[in-house]
Design an enzyme around this catalytic site. Structure first.
Site, PDB file in Angstrom:
ATOM      1  N   HIS A 242       0.797  -1.225   0.000  1.00 23.25           N
ATOM      2  CA  HIS A 242       0.000   0.000   0.000  1.00 23.25           C
ATOM      3  C   HIS A 242       0.837   1.287   0.000  1.00 23.25           C
ATOM      4  O   HIS A 242       0.571   2.205  -0.759  1.00 23.25           O
ATOM      5  CB  HIS A 242      -0.918   0.029   1.223  1.00 23.25           C
ATOM      6  N   LYS A 342       0.513  -0.596  13.885  1.00 18.76           N
ATOM      7  CA  LYS A 342      -0.723  -1.021  14.547  1.00 18.76           C
ATOM      8  C   LYS A 342      -0.683  -0.516  15.989  1.00 18.76           C
ATOM      9  O   LYS A 342       0.386  -0.257  16.526  1.00 18.76           O
ATOM     10  CB  LYS A 342      -0.853  -2.544  14.511  1.00 18.76           C
TER      11      LYS A 342
HETATM   12  C1  BG6 Z   1      -4.444  -4.784   4.833  1.00 15.71           C
HETATM   13  C2  BG6 Z   1      -3.475  -5.239   5.871  1.00 15.71           C
HETATM   14  O1  BG6 Z   1      -3.941  -4.990   3.560  1.00 15.71           O
HETATM   15  O2  BG6 Z   1      -4.705  -3.410   5.012  1.00 15.71           O
HETATM   16  C3  BG6 Z   1      -4.005  -4.967   7.259  1.00 15.71           C
HETATM   17  O3  BG6 Z   1      -3.226  -6.630   5.711  1.00 15.71           O
HETATM   18  C4  BG6 Z   1      -4.385  -3.518   7.405  1.00 15.71           C
HETATM   19  O4  BG6 Z   1      -3.069  -5.345   8.245  1.00 15.71           O
HETATM   20  C5  BG6 Z   1      -5.287  -3.096   6.261  1.00 15.71           C
HETATM   21  O5  BG6 Z   1      -5.056  -3.365   8.632  1.00 15.71           O
HETATM   22  C6  BG6 Z   1      -5.524  -1.599   6.277  1.00 15.71           C
HETATM   23  O6  BG6 Z   1      -6.437  -1.257   5.293  1.00 15.71           O
HETATM   24  P1  BG6 Z   1      -7.761  -0.467   5.652  1.00 15.71           P
HETATM   25  O7  BG6 Z   1      -8.454  -0.295   4.345  1.00 15.71           O
HETATM   26  O8  BG6 Z   1      -8.531  -1.302   6.627  1.00 15.71           O
HETATM   27  O9  BG6 Z   1      -7.289   0.810   6.246  1.00 15.71           O
END
Ligand code: BG6
Length: 501
Positions: A242, A342
């Site tokens: 991401h 986290k």
């Molecule tokens: C995911 C991760 O791809 O994205 C997670 O595996 C994370 O650990 C999540 O919490 C965050 O994405 P969003 O859209 O929930 O903010």
């Protein structure tokens, strides 16, 4: 609106977390909005045996839990009419042959098929292999597409091995490597913001930009995902995918057009321009940490080591920060700081761009305090917004300055919020690859993080910790180039700088 062809959406891991939390609710929301193709049939597959009615009850429960008593009953009825279930028990060698008979011979399943891998990454190659072996990936009669969730591999080599196994049965255009971040409205807005406005382009380079910060913080812990997370950690889970995608969108050159290949070509060029981190310089470029017990929203929460299925001596990072340089004409010398964690103080995602100081500090004699830079900030979540910080004169007889924030919250009343998965699911059905990753993008992103992963894998005796509810481990400030650079924790003026953590 583009006409959507009839299709069958088969999703493996139908009873799993991703399906329950994201895919089923997203598909149902599209149903409520009447955005699903009329002839879309959804076939859930998982290892457990269910009768269709039991499956429908289970789906109904997920949706009723989410929508409560206000659920749109008509949409639920239409949605349930599309749903079917097929069991693929792990040791049943004939299951895929039966699936082939079902999909190819039963006329209720349209021959265009999307296979969605909402399963553990280790299961992707096996399922694709079995589908391929029974001919379910051949595009004889309609198209066949496969959606692969992240992480795509756990380092460069394993990504290439996974790719080789997919290529045994699939061509590149059949593969949709999903990064759900690209489905978020504000993430796409980075492109609109940059390419639909002329105002910024002259400033968007190393002449004017001091540095860029890309942050994704969460208050949630690892929840029930330790089985996956223990082997992944924050760098693989968030940064390789991401956050590097966000960096690519912020830093890429304008593409020739918004066509998928043009867009992806430009993103790959940026990722390839990121200066490789040598093993000796890993500590100057990357910082990791793990949350200890702390307080979130007034509640004491356990540390990572106390979470279910986490090894008692685990050094898996729940926080990762990196400093990267994009060595090209536009960005030479501009640091990009990426961080994610986290159990942080707040759940928020944003891109914050800090500008350089004017060439001459003409107001230094009249102003009290140091000069304040301009910032442009794109809030991704929880609020999608655009903010710009400028200096103005404080009304009065003296020439004092203060920071004002031009705040454009661009969502208007009544404009709906969509989950990232909704648009992406429609894109797969439409055959639009723009928001999916090409293999060279994935490889380039692994090349960026691989050296750090290697060094961290060797350092298994110690990891810095941070209290849950804080902004991460002490010491991440050593990544900054200068003392006047700091993590921007909030998009409000004075963004929480100089916090202890
Ligand atoms: C995911 C991760 O791809 O994205 C997670 O595996 C994370 O650990 C999540 O919490 C965050 O994405 P969003 O859209 O929930 O903010």
């Amino acid at each position: 609106m583009t006409k959507i062809e009839p299709c069958t959406l088969v999703f493996f891991g139908a009873g799993g977390n991703l399906s329950r939390k994201k895919l089923i609710p997203s598909l149902f929301h599209l149903e409520m909005l009447q955005r699903l193709p009329q002839h879309l049939v959804i076939l859930g597959c998982d290892i457990v045996e269910y009768e269709r009615d039991a499956w429908l009850d289970g789906v109904g429960e997920i949706l009723r839990d989410k929508h409560g008593k206000d659920i749109d009953e008509a949409a639920l009825k239409r949605f349930c009419a599309r749903l079917h279930y097929f069991a693929v028990p792990p040791n049943d060698d004939d299951a895929y042959a039966r699936l082939q008979t079902l999909l190819d011979d039963d006329p209720k399943f349209p021959p265009n098929v999307v296979y969605y891998m909402a399963v553990r990454p280790a299961d992707y190659p096996g399922i694709v292999d079995k589908l391929g072996n029974v001919g379910l990936l051949k595009e004889n009669n309609g198209w066949r597409r496969v959606v692969i969730e992240k992480p795509f591999g756990y380092d460069l080599l394993s990504a290439q091995t996974l790719q080789a196994s997919l290529y045994r049965h699939l061509d590149e255009p059949q593969i949709y490597r999903i990064d759900h971040y690209l489905g978020k409205g504000t993430v796409q807005n980075i492109m609109v913001f940059r390419f639909a406005n002329l105002l910024l382009e002259p400033l968007w380079n190393n002449h004017y930009i001091d540095h860029v910060q890309i942050t994704h913080s969460e208050t949630l812990g690892v929840e029930n995902r330790a089985d996956y997370y223990e082997g992944a950690g924050a760098l693989r889970d968030m940064v390789q995918s991401h956050l590097l995608q966000l960096l690519a969108l912020v830093a890429m050159e304008p593409p020739v057009s918004m066509a998928a290949e043009h867009l992806r070509d430009e993103k790959v060029k940026v990722l390839k321009a990121i200066r490789p981190i040598t093993q000796n310089s890993v500590h100057a470029h990357a910082f990791r940490g793990q949350y200890a017990s702390g307080v979130i929203d007034g509640q004491t929460v356990p540390g990572y080591l106390e979470e279910k299925n986490v090894a008692p001596n685990s050094t898996t990072e729940t926080y990762a920060a990196m400093k990267l340089f994009v060595d090209n004409w536009r960005w030479a010398g501009v640091p990009f700081y990426l961080r994610t964690g986290k159990r942080m103080a707040e759940g928020s995602s944003a891109v914050c761009v800090r500008f350089k100081a004017p060439p001459q500090d003409l107001l230094r004699k009249t102003r009290s305090g140091p000069p304040q830079p301009n910032w442009i900030m794109l809030g991704i979540q929880p609020d999608d917004c655009l903010r710009m910080e400028l200096q103005v004169k404080v009304p009065g007889l003296d020439v004092q300055t203060r920071t004002i924030s031009l705040d454009a919250t661009y969502r208007k009343d009544g404009e709906e919020d969509f989950d990232a998965y909704e648009g992406l699911l429609l894109d797969v059905i439409l055959g639009d690859h723009s928001l999916f990753l090409r293999i060279d993008e994935v490889e380039a992103a692994w090349r960026v993080v691989d050296p750090v992963l290697k060094v961290w894998a060797m350092e298994r005796d110690f990891i810095n910790t941070y209290p849950a509810g804080s902004w991460g481990p002490r010491g991440t400030y050593r990544l900054f180039d200068r003392e006047d650079q700091f993590w921007r924790h909030s998009l409000h003026p004075d963004g929480g700088k100089l916090e202890a953590y």
